[in-house]
Design an enzyme around this catalytic site. Structure first.
Site, mmCIF file in Angstrom:
data_model
loop_
_atom_site.group_PDB
_atom_site.id
_atom_site.type_symbol
_atom_site.label_atom_id
_atom_site.label_comp_id
_atom_site.label_asym_id
_atom_site.label_seq_id
_atom_site.Cartn_x
_atom_site.Cartn_y
_atom_site.Cartn_z
ATOM 1 C CD GLU A 383 19.534 13.835 40.460
ATOM 2 O OE1 GLU A 383 20.770 13.844 40.499
ATOM 3 O OE2 GLU A 383 18.815 13.632 41.456
ATOM 4 C CG ASN A 437 15.613 11.999 40.788
ATOM 5 O OD1 ASN A 437 14.594 11.398 40.479
ATOM 6 N ND2 ASN A 437 16.724 11.906 40.079
ATOM 7 C CE1 TYR A 443 23.294 12.862 49.077
ATOM 8 C CE2 TYR A 443 21.384 12.622 47.657
ATOM 9 C CZ TYR A 443 22.625 12.183 48.081
ATOM 10 O OH TYR A 443 23.193 11.086 47.503
ATOM 11 C CD1 TRP A 517 19.296 6.245 44.920
ATOM 12 C CD2 TRP A 517 18.201 5.737 43.042
ATOM 13 N NE1 TRP A 517 20.234 6.000 43.973
ATOM 14 C CE2 TRP A 517 19.603 5.683 42.800
ATOM 15 C CE3 TRP A 517 17.329 5.425 41.992
ATOM 16 C CZ2 TRP A 517 20.139 5.352 41.550
ATOM 17 C CZ3 TRP A 517 17.864 5.113 40.757
ATOM 18 C CH2 TRP A 517 19.247 5.077 40.555
HETATM 19 C C1 GCU Z 1 20.512 11.075 42.209
HETATM 20 C C2 GCU Z 1 20.741 10.207 40.986
HETATM 21 C C3 GCU Z 1 21.114 8.802 41.330
HETATM 22 C C4 GCU Z 1 21.960 8.792 42.589
HETATM 23 C C5 GCU Z 1 21.155 9.316 43.741
HETATM 24 C C6 GCU Z 1 21.916 9.358 45.061
HETATM 25 O O1 GCU Z 1 19.297 11.598 42.305
HETATM 26 O O2 GCU Z 1 19.737 10.250 40.031
HETATM 27 O O3 GCU Z 1 21.782 8.262 40.224
HETATM 28 O O4 GCU Z 1 22.493 7.542 42.837
HETATM 29 O O5 GCU Z 1 20.773 10.605 43.460
HETATM 30 O O6 GCU Z 1 22.444 10.407 45.377
HETATM 31 O O7 GCU Z 1 21.977 8.356 45.738
#
Ligand code: GCU
Length: 761
Positions: A383, A437, A443, A517
Site C-alpha cells: 500500500e 489489499n 471499508y 487480514w
Molecule cells: C491495510 C494494511 C494493513 C492494515 C489493514 C487494515 O491494507 O496493509 O497493514 O492493518 O489494511 O486496515 O486493517
C-alpha cells in the site's frame, strides 16, 4: 568449530541514560509491552541496554562476533565504549566483529542504544501497527575459527543453497559458500553432504582450495529422484550439511534444512507446487502478542504455528517485515508456502527519494532467508500508494523489483497494492505476480462486490497472476446481532463476511491465493474503534491467542480435515426473540441438533448448517450439536437465555467509527440540509477536496476549513499515514462518507483560498 553462545540474560535497561536508573531485564525485551496496544501515546525514543560480558581467552586466531537478531528500529552498538556501528531497520539480523576489542577473562561492556522514534527514510515510518521498541529477538556471541563461513554478508549465514532446476527426476542445487579467512594461506576442503530425513547420506561433494582472505566457492550437487517438499502434505526436508575441513578438523559447519521443490503461478489456473495445483489458503501474521509486544518466545511462535495449522491454512503472508528465523524454520518444517516482505509500506520517505533503506532491508531479507524453501515470493511494497501517486515512489518500486531479481533469480516478486490502484495501472506490471489489499464489505461497498472486481481485474490483466494479499473486517466478540451489517463490529458480521468470501475465492481458479487480514488481532497504536483503543480487531483469533472467533471455524470447516462441529454466536447469550436460527460450522456431512436434550433435526450440508426458527424456552435453552465420523462422535454445546429486551452490551457504541469512520462533523453538516448544490469552478491554483492533505496542512486558512468539517481526522494519529492523499482519493478508496453535499460545502470554502505561487529558484 563455531560456537553460538546465547547472551539473552542479565541485561540492564534504562530509558534515561543520565538518570543512571537501570532496570534488570532479559532479552527478548520491549519497552512497549503495556503502552503499545492500549491507546496510549506509546513510548518512542532512544533507550539504552547494557550487558557485562566475560569471555574466556580464545584459542589463537579464533574470532568473536556479536549477533543481534533484531533491534527496533535504529541501533547503535558499543563494545567497551568503542562504537561498532549503526543499524537502520528493526527486523533483520546484524553482527559486529569484536575480536580485537575483547579483554579476555575480564568484564567487557556491551552497550546498545535502541531507538524506535520515527525517522524519515528508515522503514516503516507510518503504518497500521505498533512499532515496539527494543532488543526483541535473541542476542548471541558467535565464536568461529579464523577461517569460517562469512558472517558479515548482510547478516546472512554465508552459505546460499540455490535450487537451479528441480523436478521429479532430479534436484540440481548449487551451494554458494562465502569463506572468510583471517590466517595465512591455508589448504581447506569445503564439503557438502546431503542427508535425508533419517540422517542417511544421499550425496556429497567437496572442493579443495587454498584460502587467503575471502573466497567464494560454488559447489553444484544433484539429488536423483528427490522426495519433493510438497507443502503441508509432505514438508520433506533434506539436511544440507556444509562444512570447512582443515587437516583433521571440521572448523566450521552449517546444517541447512532444505525442501526441494519447484513452483509456478499460472495467470489462469493459479498456483502449482511440483506440478500439483494448490490454492494458497493463506493467513497473514504480525509478530506481536498481548502482554509481550514483539518480544515473543519460542513457545509463542510454536503456538501461532499450531493455530495456523489447526485452521487448515497452507500459506502465510509474513507481514509487513522480516520475521524471526525461528518462525521461517517452522514454516519450512510445516510446509507453509510463504510470502515474505519488507516494510516499504504506507508512505515513502520525503528526504531520501531513492528508497535506500528499503533496498538495504530487501538485501538483508533475501540474503538472510535465501535458504528457507518455504519462501516462494518476495513482497516489494505494501500500500505504498496510499500516501499519493508519486513518480519517485513508482521508480523505487521498480528498482526494488529489479534488485530482488538480481539477488534471487529462483523466486518471484510480488506486491500488495492498496485497493484504489486501478486495474489497468502500470503498477500491475512491475512485479512478477500481484496482490491486492481489497476491503469490499468493510471499508467500502459490500462483500459480494469482490466477485465482479476479481473478474474485471482478470479480464483486464489475463496474463497477470492475481492473489488477494489482504481482506478482512473487524470482529469484536462482545458485539452480537441477528442482523449482521457492514461496520457493526459484531462477531456475526465478521463470520458472515468470511463465509461469503471463502465461496467467492474458491469459485475462481485464476486466483492463486488469498490471505486473511489478519489471523490474530494485533496492536495498532493509531487505532481507536469499536470501543477498543490501540488495536486492529480483524483477527480470527484474539490478541492473547485464547479465543477463536466464529470466523475461525468458518475457515476450519472449509480448509481443514480435522473433524469438528462448532455452534456460532455462543457468546450472544441473551436473546430477546422467541425463536432463533442456530448456525453451525462443520467439516462433517451431517449435523444433528438437540434442544434441552431432545433430538430436533439432522441437516446434511456443506460446511454451514442453519437450523431455522428454533423456539427458545422461557428461561434457558440448552443446545447441543452432534456429528459423527468413523464411529466417533464430535459435539458442541451452547446455551441461550431468553430476555425481555435486547441487551445493549451487544451493540457497538461507535459503529462505523475508527478508520472506517465518518470523520466529518455531522452536527455542523446537518445544519445545511437545504443547501442547493451548484457547480463550482475548481482550478489548480486553489485548494479543494482534491488537494493532498499535507498541502492543506501547510496553509493555515485551508487547515481551518479542514478542521471545521473533519475535526476527528485532523487530530487522529491516522493522519500521518494518510496525509499524502486527498479527501477525494480517500473517499474513493475507503468510503469515508464524503458525499456530494459535503464535498460542495467544503469546496465552496476551499476554492476561496489561493495556493501560494511556487518559488522559482
Ligand atoms: C491495510 C494494511 C494493513 C492494515 C489493514 C487494515 O491494507 O496493509 O497493514 O492493518 O489494511 O486496515 O486493517
Amino acid at each position: 568449530m563455531r560456537k553460538i553462545l546465547n547472551i539473552n540474560n542479565n541485561w540492564k535497561f534504562t530509558k534515561d541514560l543520565e538518570s543512571n536508573n537501570w532496570e534488570n531485564v532479559n532479552i527478548p525485551h520491549t519497552w512497549n509491552t503495556i503502552d503499545g496496544y492500549n491507546g496510549n501515546e506509546y513510548y518512542k525514543d532512544a533507550c539504552w541496554y547494557e550487558k557485562e560480558l566475560v569471555v574466556e581467552r580464545l584459542p589463537q586466531g579464533q574470532r568473536a562476533y556479536i549477533e543481534f537478531n533484531a533491534v527496533n528500529s535504529i541501533s547503535d552498538v558499543y563494545f567497551n565504549d568503542v562504537h561498532l556501528g549503526e543499524h537502520k531497520g528493526g527486523y533483520s539480523i546484524f553482527r559486529y566483529d569484536v575480536t580485537e576489542l575483547i579483554k579476555f577473562d575480564e568484564i567487557n561492556i556491551l552497550t546498545v542504544k535502541a531507538d524506535n522514534s520515527i525517522i524519515d527514510g528508515v522503514y516503516p515510518t507510518t503504518a497500521d501497527f505498533t512499532f515496539y521498541g527494543g532488543i526483541y529477538r535473541d542476542v548471541n556471541l558467535v565464536i568461529t575459527d579464523s577461517i569460517h563461513f562469512d558472517l558479515m554478508d548482510h547478516g546472512s549465514c554465508g552459505v546460499y543453497v540455490s535450487q537451479d532446476q528441480v523436478n521429479e527426476e532430479s534436484a540440481k542445487l548449487s551451494i554458494k559458500t562465502k569463506v572468510v579467512s583471517h590466517s595465512e594461506e591455508e589448504a581447506i576442503r569445503i564439503v557438502v553432504d546431503i542427508l535425508d530425513m533419517d540422517g542417511n547420506l544421499v550425496k556429497y561433494t567437496a572442493k579443495d582450495v587454498l584460502v587467503k582472505e575471502n573466497i567464494e566457492v560454488v559447489l553444484p550437487i544433484t539429488i536423483e529422484n528427490p522426495i519433493l517438499w510438497q507443502g503441508v502434505d509432505n514438508p520433506y526436508l533434506y539436511n544440507v550439511n556444509v562444512r570447512i575441513e582443515k587437516h583433521n578438523d571440521i572448523i566450521d559447519e552449517l546444517n541447512i534444512p532444505t525442501g526441494v521443490r519447484y513452483f509456478e503461478f499460472d495467470p489462469k489456473k493459479g498456483f502449482f507446487l511440483n506440478g500439483k495445483h494448490m490454492k494458497l489458503k493463506g493467513v497473514s501474521r504480525h509478530q506481536d502478542k498481548f502482554e509481550r509486544g514483539w518480544a515473543l518466545t519460542k513457545e509463542d511462535h510454536d503456538l501461532d504455528m499450531q493455530l495456523i495449522k489447526e485452521v487448515g491454512a497452507n500459506s502465510i503472508r509474513l507481514a509487513h517485515y522480516q520475521h524471526d528465523q525461528y518462525f521461517y524454520d517452522l514454516c519450512d518444517k510445516e510446509g507453509m508456502v510463504i510470502w515474505a516482505e519488507i516494510p516499504f509500506i504506507s508512505k515513502a520517505a520525503t528526504t531520501d527519494l531513492t528508497g535506500q533503506n528499503a533496498k538495504d532491508q530487501m538485501v538483508e531479507l533475501i540474503r538472510q532467508n535465501y535458504n528457507h524453501s518455504s519462501i516462494v515470493m518476495w513482497g516489494v511494497q505494501n500500500e505504498i500508494q496510499i500516501s499519493g501517486d508519486l513518480p519517485y515512489v513508482r521508480q523505487i518500486v521498480k528498482e526494488l523489483n529489479d534488485l530482488t531479481h538480481k539477488e534471487d533469480s529462483t523466486r518471484l516478486t510480488t506486491q500488495a497494492n492498496v485497493m484504489s490502484v486501478p486495474n489497468n495501472d502500470e503498477y500491475n506490471t512491475y512485479t512478477d505476480i500481484i496482490g491486492y489489499n481489497k476491503y469490499y464489505g468493510w471499508y467500502t461497498g459490500k462483500t459480494e462486490d469482490f466477485a465482479d472486481w476479481l473478474d474485471d481485474f482478470h479480464a483486464t490483466n489475463p496474463n497477470k497472476p492475481l492473489g488477494i494479499s489482504e481482506y478482512g473486517a473487524e470482529g469484536i466478540i462482545t458485539y452480537h446481532t441477528d442482523e449482521p451489517k457492514v461496520k457493526d463490529y459484531t462477531e456475526e458480521y465478521h463470520a458472515l463476511y468470511h463465509e461469503t468470501l471463502l465461496k467467492i475465492f474458491n469459485e475462481r481458479d485464476f486466483l492463486w491465493g488469498s490471505y486473511v487480514w489478519n489471523f490474530f488481532d494485533f496492536g495498532s497504536a493509531i487505532r481507536d474503534e469499536g470501543g477498543v483503543k490501540g488495536r486492529n480487531n480483524k483477527g480470527l483469533i484474539t490478541f492473547d491467542r485464547k479465543i477463536k472467533k466464529d470466523a475461525f471455524f468458518a475457515y476450519k470447516a472449509v480448509w481443514s480435515n480435522e473433524p469438528f462441529v462448532h455452534i456460532t454466536s455462543k457468546r450472544f447469550i441473551e436473546r430477546a426473540t422467541d425463536t432463533i436460527n442456530i448456525k453451525v460450522y462443520s467439516n462433517l456431512d451431517e449435523v444433528t441438533l438437540f434442544i434441552n436434550g431432545e433430538k430436533i433435526n439432522t441437516l446434511t450440508g456443506n460446511h454451514t448448517f442453519v437450523f431455522e426458527n428454533i423456539k427458545l424456552s422461557e428461561e434457558t435453552t440448552d443446545i447441543k450439536v452432534i456429528a459423527t465420523k468413523d464411529d466417533r462422535e464430535y459435539s458442541d454445546y451452547a446455551f441461550f437465555n431468553k430476555v425481555a429486551k435486547p441487551n445493549p452490551v451487544y451493540e457497538c457504541p461507535d459503529q462505523g467509527g475508527g478508520f472506517a469512520a465518518n470523520w466529518f462533523d455531522e452536527d455542523l453538516i446537518s445544519q445545511f440540509t437545504d443547501i442547493e448544490i451548484t457547480e463550482l469552478n475548481i482550478t489548480d491554483d486553489v485548494f479543494s477536496t482534491g488537494t493532498i492533505l499535507a498541502e492543506i496542512l501547510e496553509n493555515e486558512e485551508a487547515t481551518n476549513v479542514f478542521r471545521k468539517y473533519c475535526p476527528s481526522l485532523i487530530d487522529s494519529p491516522m493522519l500521518s499515514m494518510l496525509s499524502g492523499s486527498s479527501l477525494d482519493y480517500l473517499n474513493e478508496s475507503f468510503d469515508i462518507g464524503l458525499d456530494e453535499r459535503l464535498c460542495f460545502l467544503m469546496n465552496r470554502e476551499l476554492i476561496q483560498i489561493k495556493k501560494e505561487e511556487p518559488v522559482l529558484v
